[in-house]
Design an enzyme around this catalytic site. Structure first.
Site, mmCIF file in Angstrom:
data_model
loop_
_atom_site.group_PDB
_atom_site.id
_atom_site.type_symbol
_atom_site.label_atom_id
_atom_site.label_comp_id
_atom_site.label_asym_id
_atom_site.label_seq_id
_atom_site.Cartn_x
_atom_site.Cartn_y
_atom_site.Cartn_z
ATOM 1 N N HIS A 1 43.211 41.765 40.303
ATOM 2 C CA HIS A 1 43.260 41.033 41.559
ATOM 3 C C HIS A 1 42.329 41.737 42.546
ATOM 4 O O HIS A 1 42.189 42.965 42.507
ATOM 5 C CB HIS A 1 44.703 41.064 42.073
ATOM 6 C CG HIS A 1 44.957 40.201 43.257
ATOM 7 N ND1 HIS A 1 44.668 40.584 44.538
ATOM 8 C CD2 HIS A 1 45.492 38.957 43.353
ATOM 9 C CE1 HIS A 1 45.015 39.623 45.372
ATOM 10 N NE2 HIS A 1 45.510 38.621 44.683
ATOM 11 N N ASP B 1 49.556 48.274 40.026
ATOM 12 C CA ASP B 1 49.833 47.074 40.814
ATOM 13 C C ASP B 1 50.950 46.304 40.098
ATOM 14 O O ASP B 1 50.725 45.710 39.044
ATOM 15 C CB ASP B 1 48.533 46.257 40.908
ATOM 16 C CG ASP B 1 48.722 44.892 41.547
ATOM 17 O OD1 ASP B 1 49.878 44.516 41.832
ATOM 18 O OD2 ASP B 1 47.705 44.211 41.758
ATOM 19 N N GLN C 1 52.920 41.363 39.885
ATOM 20 C CA GLN C 1 53.334 40.298 38.960
ATOM 21 C C GLN C 1 54.329 40.780 37.909
ATOM 22 O O GLN C 1 54.656 40.032 36.993
ATOM 23 C CB GLN C 1 52.109 39.687 38.255
ATOM 24 C CG GLN C 1 51.166 38.969 39.174
ATOM 25 C CD GLN C 1 51.785 37.761 39.869
ATOM 26 O OE1 GLN C 1 52.845 37.269 39.488
ATOM 27 N NE2 GLN C 1 51.132 37.289 40.914
ATOM 28 N N LYS D 1 56.986 37.918 46.232
ATOM 29 C CA LYS D 1 56.831 37.428 44.859
ATOM 30 C C LYS D 1 58.100 37.688 44.047
ATOM 31 O O LYS D 1 58.115 37.528 42.830
ATOM 32 C CB LYS D 1 55.647 38.115 44.186
ATOM 33 C CG LYS D 1 54.303 37.683 44.786
ATOM 34 C CD LYS D 1 53.155 38.348 44.076
ATOM 35 C CE LYS D 1 51.875 38.277 44.838
ATOM 36 N NZ LYS D 1 51.173 36.985 44.731
ATOM 37 N N CYS E 1 42.062 34.835 42.975
ATOM 38 C CA CYS E 1 41.746 36.149 43.574
ATOM 39 C C CYS E 1 41.283 37.165 42.549
ATOM 40 O O CYS E 1 41.334 38.370 42.786
ATOM 41 C CB CYS E 1 42.921 36.738 44.344
ATOM 42 S SG CYS E 1 43.451 35.743 45.714
HETATM 43 N N1 PMP Z 1 47.973 41.962 42.804
HETATM 44 C C1 PMP Z 1 48.342 40.937 42.031
HETATM 45 C C2 PMP Z 1 48.322 41.103 40.547
HETATM 46 C C3 PMP Z 1 48.724 39.736 42.621
HETATM 47 O O1 PMP Z 1 49.075 38.702 41.854
HETATM 48 C C4 PMP Z 1 48.720 39.616 44.032
HETATM 49 C C5 PMP Z 1 49.092 38.319 44.722
HETATM 50 N N2 PMP Z 1 48.492 37.180 44.166
HETATM 51 C C6 PMP Z 1 48.354 40.728 44.784
HETATM 52 C C7 PMP Z 1 47.993 41.882 44.141
HETATM 53 C C8 PMP Z 1 48.332 40.695 46.287
HETATM 54 O O2 PMP Z 1 49.635 40.582 46.784
HETATM 55 P P1 PMP Z 1 49.875 40.271 48.333
HETATM 56 O O3 PMP Z 1 49.062 39.065 48.662
HETATM 57 O O4 PMP Z 1 51.345 40.036 48.416
HETATM 58 O O5 PMP Z 1 49.459 41.492 49.090
#
Ligand code: PMP
Length: 417
Positions: free
Chosen positions: A124, A201, A204, A227, A370
């Site tokens: 991401h 991270d 997910q 999430k 993203c």
């Molecule tokens: N890392 C991963 C793997 C994600 O899926 C996401 C959200 N799509 C993020 C980071 C970013 O999370 P947030 O927008 O809640 O900061």
């Protein structure tokens, strides 16, 4: 078993009573954010209705109660990911902020010119961009683990990019595009032996899999509450206590400092408070605690098995009935289904597919999710992603299959007229 209790579970989620495009909402965008149970909403409302005060600042009963609940949320978070101590839990605004803090602090305070941070092509943006940006000025290189032909991160491929210059490995436990789980425990073991820092991270993974930061033996683990049935605007930065002690925060302000004078001479508060400058996301912490209670009440193992059953149901029907749908991650052990739809051999633009599904009350995500670097790997201008959670039903999946059968260029155009 979730299947036996699905109606009771769904009754906890008020949003499931609403409609979208005139249909009962079929919410399959759980990677982007999850829906919220009433118990979590009540916890947030309770703060505003009965508690009200700021945290760690007041000398009156209301503020003492806020302090108590806020710190209870920290203890609950430590328990949720099996951290050794609540002192290892820093509340942030979310995964993105947690990762930016770590990239800035580690790059500026630990890394030297020529050092390497390892990332992946499926990362991401928030897991790779902060390292690229912080590293640029300092001559720190970001190097990528090549993905397997399926799109996975493997230990073998990790070893192929490992050398003495590597000082940090910053990767996702579960990819938000393809849903594969990376072998974090095995990679962390190698990193521990070589003194390489691990930044995981967990955006997910934490809501879907049992997570034990001590068993994985990682240095840092970050995630967002929204999430995992919690509120937006709060997340977690877990760090091993010694490392959080060693690093200096990148934000400064009220409540994180013990004292300073007009020349500076800053003395910070103890870990984790030194990382929480300014008014904390208080209602967020209380809501996140309620979300953790809710998820553990259902059980992560049950959640994971149920998500896999939903995905299996889709795959079975797709194999028989959806010859025009190309699925990119059939073997990923998660509730994430990433696909594209073709008509007469030509790709239907993913956003058109998502808009068509919306016309049937189905919420999915389309685009690059993203993770822009993955586009080089998949070689299409984007994908459609359906991601399930424990309140989805087999009927939700059936509705997706039926809609995809009808998803043609002509029908996609028709929704606009
Ligand atoms: N890392 C991963 C793997 C994600 O899926 C996401 C959200 N799509 C993020 C980071 C970013 O999370 P947030 O927008 O809640 O900061």
């Amino acid at each position: 078993d979730i299947r036996d209790n699905i109606e009771r579970i769904r009754a906890d989620f008020p949003i499931l009573k609403r409609t979208m495009s005139g249909y009962p909402v079929d919410y399959l965008d759980n990677c982007a954010t999850t829906l919220k149970p009433q118990q979590m909403i009540d916890a947030v409302v309770n703060y505003y209705t009965y508690l009200g005060a700021n945290a760690h600042r007041g000398d009156y009963e209301m503020s003492a109660q806020v302090d108590y609940h806020y710190e209870e949320a920290r203890k609950r978070t430590a328990q949720f990911i099996h951290a050794k101590s609540e002192k290892e839990i820093v509340f942030t605004s979310g995964t993105t902020e947690s990762l930016n803090i770590l990239a800035m602090a580690i790059t500026n305070q630990v890394l030297q010119e020529g050092d390497v941070v390892i990332s992946t092509q499926s990362e991401h943006a928030s897991s790779v961009l902060p390292w690229l940006e912080a590293g640029e000025g300092k001559g720190v290189e970001v190097r990528y683990i090549p993905l397997s032909p399926e799109g996975r991160v493997t230990v073998e491929n990790f070893l192929s990019v490992l050398d003495d210059k590597v000082k940090v490995v910053a990767i996702a436990q579960v990819s938000n595009v393809l849903g594969y789980e990376a072998p974090v425990k095995e990679i962390a073991k190698i990193c521990r032996e070589k003194g390489i820092l691990t930044v995981i991270d967990g955006a997910q993974s934490v809501a879907h899999l049992p997570v034990d930061v001590q068993d994985m033996d990682v240095d840092f683990f970050v995630f967002s509450a929204h999430k995992m049935c919690g509120p937006t605007g709060i997340g977690v930065l877990y760090g091993r206590f010694e490392l959080l002690e060693e690093l200096t925060p990148v934000f400064f302000g009220g409540e994180s400092n013990a004292r300073f004078n007009r020349c500076g001479n800053l003395v910070l508060k103890k870990t984790p408070f030194k990382y929480e400058s300014g008014t904390q996301p208080i209602e967020g912490a209380l809501g996140m605690k309620a979300a953790m209670d809710y998820i553990d009440g259902i059980g992560k193992k049950n959640i994971h098995e149920y998500e896999l059953a939903l995905k299996e149901h889709f795959l079975k029907r797709a194999a028989q009935e959806l010859p025009r749908v190309k699925i990119y991650n059939p073997t990923a052990k998660s509730g994430i289904i990433t696909f594209n739809v073709y008509d007469d051999g030509k790709l239907i633009f993913p956003q058109d597919v998502a808009s068509f599904l919306n016309s049937r009350g189905i919420a999915v995500r389309s685009g690059e999710h993203c993770a822009k670097l993955l586009g080089e790997f998949i070689d299409v201008p984007g994908t459609v992603r359906a991601s399930a959670y424990f309140y989805n039903t087999f009927e939700d999946i059936d509705r997706l299959v039926e809609a995809l059968k009808d998803c043609t260029f002509t029908n996609c155009l028709d929704i606009f007229f």
